[in-house]
Design an enzyme around this catalytic site. Structure first.
Site, PDB file in Angstrom:
ATOM      1  CE1 TYR A   1      51.568  14.514 -16.482  1.00 36.30           C
ATOM      2  CE2 TYR A   1      51.720  14.539 -18.878  1.00 36.30           C
ATOM      3  CZ  TYR A   1      52.284  14.292 -17.643  1.00 36.30           C
ATOM      4  OH  TYR A   1      53.573  13.828 -17.569  1.00 36.30           O
TER       5      TYR A   1
ATOM      6  CD  GLU B   1      54.135  15.436 -14.302  1.00 35.08           C
ATOM      7  OE1 GLU B   1      54.610  14.416 -14.824  1.00 35.08           O
ATOM      8  OE2 GLU B   1      53.756  15.470 -13.114  1.00 35.08           O
TER       9      GLU B   1
END
Ligand code: GDP
Ligand code: MN
Length: 391
Positions: free
Chosen positions: A107, A195
């Site tokens: 991530y 993101e």
């Protein structure tokens, strides 16, 4: 403005971040045709703004054209729901992407840290799941770095973060390019959030952005007129589609739980009006901000939108005229009520500020008497909703 995955990935590609090859389709036949022309294993990804599509059943895998047609037929038009989005979101388009063999999921994100007044980079090797979940369960697994915008982002920081977050070795070489690209997207497009979850390390050793979540600051959109076209991608449910059809922005209309319709100019006045109604013992059925400088036509359409909700028993129109002119608002109200085709509910109007006199005259001619204060208006509209008394 929140971007769909395929749009976010378009910006990623412009910044040199690798993404899987793919195509956007809106029709099951196009999905079948694409897979027929490009034999292999493909992922069909529902293009919605809500997160957690995988768990909501919005991501499927297809190995041949027939399977692609059938699954695309299932997904397109389907309303995806999960805990965060109980109302759900209708799927309008699919992104068909090359299925990659995943070795590891990580991530990476950059967001505004409002407290620090700086962009914050966050990384964790535990990708593919909710980062909030990781933060709650294992906060030490998230590496953070605050970027000084005057200095920018240096590749060595990315290497340091890769170690701090315990990224598998396969990620390390690509990471400076990925975060550097992400920071370019963040700055160039004026984002609040960029993101990648998951950032995938494939079995072949490639590092690819498998998902994209991008939120742009609307105040910076004027710098990118080419992105205007993506705005139409916006409406995600029937209420938002209705707001767009009315001529309102996506954040100008929201349904709430009560039975009193609200129209105000400015979000602050709209929220104040809802509070005043609450203080008077009632509950707003909606939030509606007609914005600054609204013309009669928008007022009329907004009235129609609010009363199209059958729960609405009475309405409070609360206008504080600055750039919004009282006569335009009054004209819109009178025109809205003139139509036979529109449901009429007991109505309280408060009108002060620019062209107040002219507005009041128009209302008086239509036998309507505006109230003087917001609290008085709130009290009256709550009474009306209870008793259904017409003014
Ligand atoms: P989200 O659920 O809305 O965040 O959608 P994602 O794009 O993150 O996909 C959810 C999950 O689907 C990923 O975490 C993967 O496990 C899986 N997935 C998506 N694309 C691929 C792929 O190309 N190959 C494999 N094996 N799994 C994938
Ligand atoms: Mn994801």
């Amino acid at each position: 403005m929140k971007l769909m995955e395929w749009q976010g990935k378009e910006l990623f590609r412009r910044a040199g971040i690798p993404t899987p090859r793919g195509e956007v389709v809106r029709d099951p036949e196009d999905a079948a045709a694409f897979v027929a022309a490009n034999p292999g294993s493909w992922v069909l990804k529902s293009q919605v703004l809500m997160g957690g599509r995988g768990k909501a059943g919005g991501i499927k895998f297809a190995d041949d054209p027939n399977q692609a047609r059938a699954l695309a037929g299932e997904l397109i038009g389907k309303v995806l729901k999960n805990e965060q989005n109980p109302d759900g979101e209708r799927v309008g388009a699919l992104l068909i992407e090359e299925k990659v063999a995943i070795e590891s999921e990580a991530y990476v994100s950059i967001a505004i840290d409002r407290a620090a007044k700086k962009p914050i980079v966050m990384l964790t090797a535990q990708g593919g799941m909710d980062v909030e979940e990781v933060a709650a369960r294992d906060p030490g697994a998230i590496a953070k770095y605050w970027i000084d915008p005057a200095i920018g982002f240096s590749p060595f920081i990315a290497r340091r973060l890769a170690f701090a977050a315990n990224f598998p070795a396969g990620f390390h070489k690509a990471l400076p390019g990925v975060i550097g690209g992400l920071y370019r997207v963040f700055m160039d497009y004026g984002a609040n959030l960029v993101e990648i979850n998951p950032l995938v390390l494939t079995k072949d050793g490639a590092v690819i952005a498998s998902d994209a979540k991008v939120e742009l600051d609307d105040n910076g959109l004027f710098r990118h007129p080419e992105l205007q076209a993506w705005k139409t991608e916006g409406p995600v449910d029937d209420d938002q589609a209705a707001a767009i059809a009315t001529g309102l922005g996506l954040s100008n209309y929201a349904k709430l739980d009560g039975d009193i319709g609200v129209i105000a100019n400015g979000a602050g006045l709209g929220m104040g009006t809802m509070d005043a109604i609450r203080n008077a013992g009632g509950a707003a059925a909606n939030f509606l901000d007609i914005g600054g400088g609204a013309q009669a036509e928008l007022v009329k359409k907004s009235y129609n939108l609010v009363v199209s909700d059958p729960r609405v028993k009475a309405m409070f129109i609360n206008i504080f005229g600055g750039i919004t002119r009282g006569d335009q608002v009054a004209k819109g109200i009178v025109e809205a009520l003139a139509g036979d085709d529109v449901r009429k509910v007991p109505l309280v109007v408060r009108l002060t500020g620019t062209n107040e006199k002219e507005g009041r005259a128009i209302l008086a001619a239509a036998k309507m008497n505006p109230v003087e204060t917001m609290d008085e208006g709130a009290r009256r509209v709550v009474e009306m909703a209870r008793g259904g008394v017409f003014p």
